[in-house]
Design a protein around this motif. Structure first.
Motif, PDB file in Angstrom:
ATOM      1  N   LEU A 131     -10.217  -1.202   2.352  1.00 59.49           N
ATOM      2  CA  LEU A 131      -9.644  -2.296   2.376  1.00 59.49           C
ATOM      3  C   LEU A 131     -10.731  -3.554   2.144  1.00 59.49           C
ATOM      4  O   LEU A 131     -11.982  -3.435   2.890  1.00 59.49           O
ATOM      5  N   LEU A 132     -10.414  -4.370   1.288  1.00 62.37           N
ATOM      6  CA  LEU A 132     -11.773  -5.475   0.779  1.00 62.37           C
ATOM      7  C   LEU A 132     -11.430  -6.639   1.612  1.00 62.37           C
ATOM      8  O   LEU A 132     -10.791  -7.569   1.338  1.00 62.37           O
ATOM      9  N   VAL A 133     -12.299  -6.756   2.665  1.00 58.18           N
ATOM     10  CA  VAL A 133     -11.870  -7.849   3.651  1.00 58.18           C
ATOM     11  C   VAL A 133     -12.634  -9.039   2.941  1.00 58.18           C
ATOM     12  O   VAL A 133     -13.907  -9.180   2.754  1.00 58.18           O
ATOM     13  N   SER A 134     -11.983 -10.147   3.019  1.00 51.38           N
ATOM     14  CA  SER A 134     -12.475 -11.371   2.180  1.00 51.38           C
ATOM     15  C   SER A 134     -12.094 -12.368   3.036  1.00 51.38           C
ATOM     16  O   SER A 134     -11.234 -12.511   3.439  1.00 51.38           O
ATOM     17  N   GLY A 135     -12.853 -13.687   2.633  1.00 53.79           N
ATOM     18  CA  GLY A 135     -12.525 -15.031   3.144  1.00 53.79           C
ATOM     19  C   GLY A 135     -13.022 -15.527   4.417  1.00 53.79           C
ATOM     20  O   GLY A 135     -13.247 -16.849   4.641  1.00 53.79           O
ATOM     21  N   SER A 136     -13.395 -14.869   5.364  1.00 53.85           N
ATOM     22  CA  SER A 136     -13.903 -15.542   6.792  1.00 53.85           C
ATOM     23  C   SER A 136     -14.738 -13.986   7.281  1.00 53.85           C
ATOM     24  O   SER A 136     -14.219 -13.085   7.042  1.00 53.85           O
TER      25      SER A 136
ATOM     26  N   ILE B   6       0.946  -1.243  -0.018  1.00 58.99           N
ATOM     27  CA  ILE B   6       0.111   0.154   0.111  1.00 58.99           C
ATOM     28  C   ILE B   6       0.833   1.091   0.197  1.00 58.99           C
ATOM     29  O   ILE B   6       0.716   2.267  -0.885  1.00 58.99           O
ATOM     30  N   THR B   7       1.840   1.215   0.972  1.00 56.68           N
ATOM     31  CA  THR B   7       2.828   2.407   0.983  1.00 56.68           C
ATOM     32  C   THR B   7       3.709   2.413  -0.163  1.00 56.68           C
ATOM     33  O   THR B   7       3.847   3.723  -0.929  1.00 56.68           O
ATOM     34  N   ARG B   8       4.208   1.318  -0.538  1.00 60.33           N
ATOM     35  CA  ARG B   8       5.342   1.286  -1.916  1.00 60.33           C
ATOM     36  C   ARG B   8       4.419   1.730  -2.926  1.00 60.33           C
ATOM     37  O   ARG B   8       5.202   2.408  -3.805  1.00 60.33           O
ATOM     38  N   HIS B   9       3.214   1.478  -3.242  1.00 56.95           N
ATOM     39  CA  HIS B   9       2.611   1.899  -4.525  1.00 56.95           C
ATOM     40  C   HIS B   9       1.636   3.072  -4.625  1.00 56.95           C
ATOM     41  O   HIS B   9       0.843   3.217  -5.417  1.00 56.95           O
ATOM     42  N   GLU B  10       1.508   3.423  -3.314  1.00 55.71           N
ATOM     43  CA  GLU B  10       0.376   4.422  -3.126  1.00 55.71           C
ATOM     44  C   GLU B  10      -0.908   4.173  -3.533  1.00 55.71           C
ATOM     45  O   GLU B  10      -1.699   4.751  -4.042  1.00 55.71           O
ATOM     46  N   ALA B  11      -1.188   2.859  -2.935  1.00 54.32           N
ATOM     47  CA  ALA B  11      -2.475   2.374  -3.489  1.00 54.32           C
ATOM     48  C   ALA B  11      -3.422   2.829  -2.645  1.00 54.32           C
ATOM     49  O   ALA B  11      -3.423   3.080  -1.468  1.00 54.32           O
ATOM     50  N   THR B  12      -4.712   2.819  -3.323  1.00 51.99           N
ATOM     51  CA  THR B  12      -5.936   3.255  -2.523  1.00 51.99           C
ATOM     52  C   THR B  12      -6.833   2.032  -2.119  1.00 51.99           C
ATOM     53  O   THR B  12      -7.860   2.451  -1.309  1.00 51.99           O
ATOM     54  N   ALA B  13      -6.795   0.979  -2.597  1.00 54.87           N
ATOM     55  CA  ALA B  13      -7.388  -0.346  -2.297  1.00 54.87           C
ATOM     56  C   ALA B  13      -6.700  -1.448  -2.526  1.00 54.87           C
ATOM     57  O   ALA B  13      -5.748  -1.675  -3.220  1.00 54.87           O
ATOM     58  N   ARG B  14      -7.022  -2.646  -1.626  1.00 58.52           N
ATOM     59  CA  ARG B  14      -6.513  -3.978  -1.778  1.00 58.52           C
ATOM     60  C   ARG B  14      -7.395  -4.949  -1.205  1.00 58.52           C
ATOM     61  O   ARG B  14      -8.279  -4.593  -0.196  1.00 58.52           O
ATOM     62  N   VAL B  15      -7.393  -6.170  -1.687  1.00 53.90           N
ATOM     63  CA  VAL B  15      -8.154  -7.310  -0.895  1.00 53.90           C
ATOM     64  C   VAL B  15      -7.248  -7.543   0.292  1.00 53.90           C
ATOM     65  O   VAL B  15      -5.760  -7.678   0.250  1.00 53.90           O
ATOM     66  N   ILE B  16      -7.827  -8.110   1.336  1.00 53.14           N
ATOM     67  CA  ILE B  16      -7.069  -8.605   2.517  1.00 53.14           C
ATOM     68  C   ILE B  16      -7.850  -9.589   3.612  1.00 53.14           C
ATOM     69  O   ILE B  16      -9.021  -9.550   3.356  1.00 53.14           O
ATOM     70  N   THR B  17      -7.220 -10.812   3.840  1.00 53.79           N
ATOM     71  CA  THR B  17      -7.870 -11.473   4.768  1.00 53.79           C
ATOM     72  C   THR B  17      -8.111 -10.988   6.422  1.00 53.79           C
ATOM     73  O   THR B  17      -7.443 -10.088   6.664  1.00 53.79           O
ATOM     74  N   VAL B  18      -8.963 -11.660   6.913  1.00 54.86           N
ATOM     75  CA  VAL B  18      -9.149 -11.348   8.370  1.00 54.86           C
ATOM     76  C   VAL B  18      -7.783 -11.390   9.089  1.00 54.86           C
ATOM     77  O   VAL B  18      -7.525 -10.437   9.836  1.00 54.86           O
ATOM     78  N   PRO B  19      -7.219 -12.454   9.077  1.00 58.94           N
ATOM     79  CA  PRO B  19      -5.739 -12.491   9.798  1.00 58.94           C
ATOM     80  C   PRO B  19      -4.805 -11.349   9.325  1.00 58.94           C
ATOM     81  O   PRO B  19      -4.229 -10.803  10.543  1.00 58.94           O
ATOM     82  N   ALA B  20      -4.916 -11.188   8.210  1.00 68.27           N
ATOM     83  CA  ALA B  20      -3.810  -9.944   7.787  1.00 68.27           C
ATOM     84  C   ALA B  20      -4.133  -8.623   8.142  1.00 68.27           C
ATOM     85  O   ALA B  20      -3.490  -7.683   8.465  1.00 68.27           O
ATOM     86  N   LEU B  21      -5.429  -8.572   8.123  1.00 75.31           N
ATOM     87  CA  LEU B  21      -6.245  -7.134   8.800  1.00 75.31           C
ATOM     88  C   LEU B  21      -5.933  -7.157  10.127  1.00 75.31           C
ATOM     89  O   LEU B  21      -5.459  -5.927  10.661  1.00 75.31           O
ATOM     90  N   ALA B  22      -5.843  -8.177  10.930  1.00 65.80           N
ATOM     91  CA  ALA B  22      -5.643  -8.124  12.439  1.00 65.80           C
ATOM     92  C   ALA B  22      -4.258  -7.715  12.665  1.00 65.80           C
ATOM     93  O   ALA B  22      -3.813  -6.756  13.526  1.00 65.80           O
TER      94      ALA B  22
END
Length: 452
Positions: A247-252, A216-232
């Protein structure tokens, strides 16, 4: 004159790219690709497919990384009307062999793309036939024969990703934040691919992240998919992410506490989606929806005896070559999700559990049955019962309860090696508990809900 019938998928996506002829749509390192460049690449690869004899109804397996060419190849395969099977990384050799055996005419790997793109760009026709299967997406890596969800060209044409007029409210809100959307891992992921299509349709740029860590920082991103553990983990770091908007929380499912904490720490950027390979998106919570819910479903939802049934425009029609399970899940035009939940007075959907006996590791579904069968093959195991346990790194992990054979308690390391070799590392137990016998339900059947 009668109205002209809409061309099948991927015509809507190709029209988006044509309208973005001079606008950047893809970025990979220092490489920037415009809509016109991408359209030309798709036309060249589609022409190459046709020269190889690939056409409507033919199966093509794609073993590709995350590149501009990979995205173009997916669309080119659909343009010629093929049945596309994406093979994601991390599968065992047996699983890959199974997928390549699904009536596949052509296998395409990254090394093949150089030759395919050398073809001259022919006219981009969309040859998909309405009732033909457009793609097979496997639902699980937990068995050597993953179930493949079959989606027709009619279903993919009805999908709303490249049609702004069909976007539900949550997607309209999300689309405004997709200026720079990160893709990584695998474009054979339904979630990764379809959010990329929404990004292009919304006027944004798809940014390839070779390494998602701190992307997110390196690419100055505005959005990405993320899992619940990675979000934590992200919330625990409490980073400064000035460009982040979604942040597009997906998977569980997110718990109320996790959901609320993420909103408090990261700000109003959390979009919590709920969907299945069988259905596509079912519902999505925007940052303004109540924490712990997955928003208000824009599709047909019925709660039957606590279980969620849905009907969506883009749903699959069956499991390829699996009539028994197809009959159980695809019921009179509805999809039985085998998830438990309820709708509150405001129409928000709450997920309360799973009717399926599965473990979700890193947002991938793994059925307990095949794991139990492999464990029971060990000479020291008489019976095996698998349950999901929370895991800080993967969301959930496998806990195996085993009845030892001849009082010989099996070693955890041996069981992990056995399962990893057969089903992959994600299915290997992180914990093994020896029991004399399983608890029983009133019916006399083993009751795994009492194992903990």
């Amino acid at each position: 004159m009668p109205a002209r019938e809409a061309e099948p998928f991927p015509r809507a996506v190709l029209d988006v790219l044509a309208a973005a002829a001079d606008r950047p749509v893809f970025e990979h390192g220092t490489r920037v690709v415009t809509g016109g460049d991408l359209l030309d690449l798709i036309a060249r690869i589609a022409n190459g497919f046709r020269r190889k004899g690939l056409g409507p109804g033919d199966g093509v397996a794609l073993l590709l990384g995350v590149t501009v060419e990979a995205f173009a190849t997916i669309l080119a395969a659909h343009a010629v009307g093929a049945r596309v099977v994406g093979v994601r990384p991390g599968l065992t050799d047996d699983q890959v062999r199974h997928l390549l055996g699904l009536d596949i005419k052509l296998v395409v790997e990254d090394a093949d793309l150089t030759g395919l793109r050398q073809n001259s760009p022919a006219s981009l026709l969309c040859d998909g036939r309405p009732d033909d299967i457009a793609r097979l997406i496997h639902t699980s890596g937990s068995t050597s024969a993953p179930k493949a969800c079959a989606q027709t060209y009619t279903s993919m044409t009805n999908a709303w990703a490249a049609r702004p007029e069909a976007w539900p409210p949550a997607i309209r809100e999300l689309a405004r934040r997709l200026d720079r959307y990160l893709v990584f891992g695998s474009l054979s992921s339904q979630v990764m691919f379809e959010y990329a299509v929404i990004t292009l349709t919304a006027g944004g740029v798809v940014v390839v992240a070779d390494d998602p860590a701190d992307a997110i920082t390196r690419h100055e991103a505005t959005a990405r998919v993320i899992t619940v553990p990675a979000l934590a983990k992200l919330v625990a770091r409490s980073p400064d992410l000035p460009t982040l908007r979604a942040l597009l929380v997906s998977g569980s499912p997110l718990t109320v506490e996790r959901h609320r904490e993420a909103l408090e720490v990261l700000g109003p950027v959390v979009f919590h989606g709920y969907g299945q390979t069988e259905t596509g998106m079912i519902s999505m919570a925007t940052p303004s929806d109540p924490p712990g819910t997955v928003g208000t479903p824009p599709v047909d939802v019925e709660i039957r005896d606590g279980e969620i049934y849905v009907r969506t425009p883009a749903q699959a029609c069956c499991y390829w070559g699996n009539p028994e399970e197809s009959a159980e899940v695809f019921v009179d035009g509805w999809v039985r999700t085998r998830d438990l939940g309820h709708l509150d007075a405001g129409g928000h959907l709450h997920l309360t559990g799973r009717a399926r006996d599965v473990v979700i590791v890193n947002a991938n579904l793994h059925h307990a049955g095949p794991i139990e069968q492999v464990l029971a093959e060990h000479p020291d195991v008489a019976e095996a019962y698998v349950v999901a346990v929370p895991d800080d790194d993967t969301g959930e992990a496998v806990h195996a309860f085993v009845v030892p054979r001849r009082d010989r308690e099996p070693a955890l390391t041996e069981l992990r090696v056995l399962v990893t070799a057969r089903l992959g590392a994600a299915c290997a137990p992180v914990r093994v508990t020896a029991i004399a016998e399983p608890p029983l339900a009133p019916s006399g059947k083993p009751d795994k809900r009492k194992l903990s």
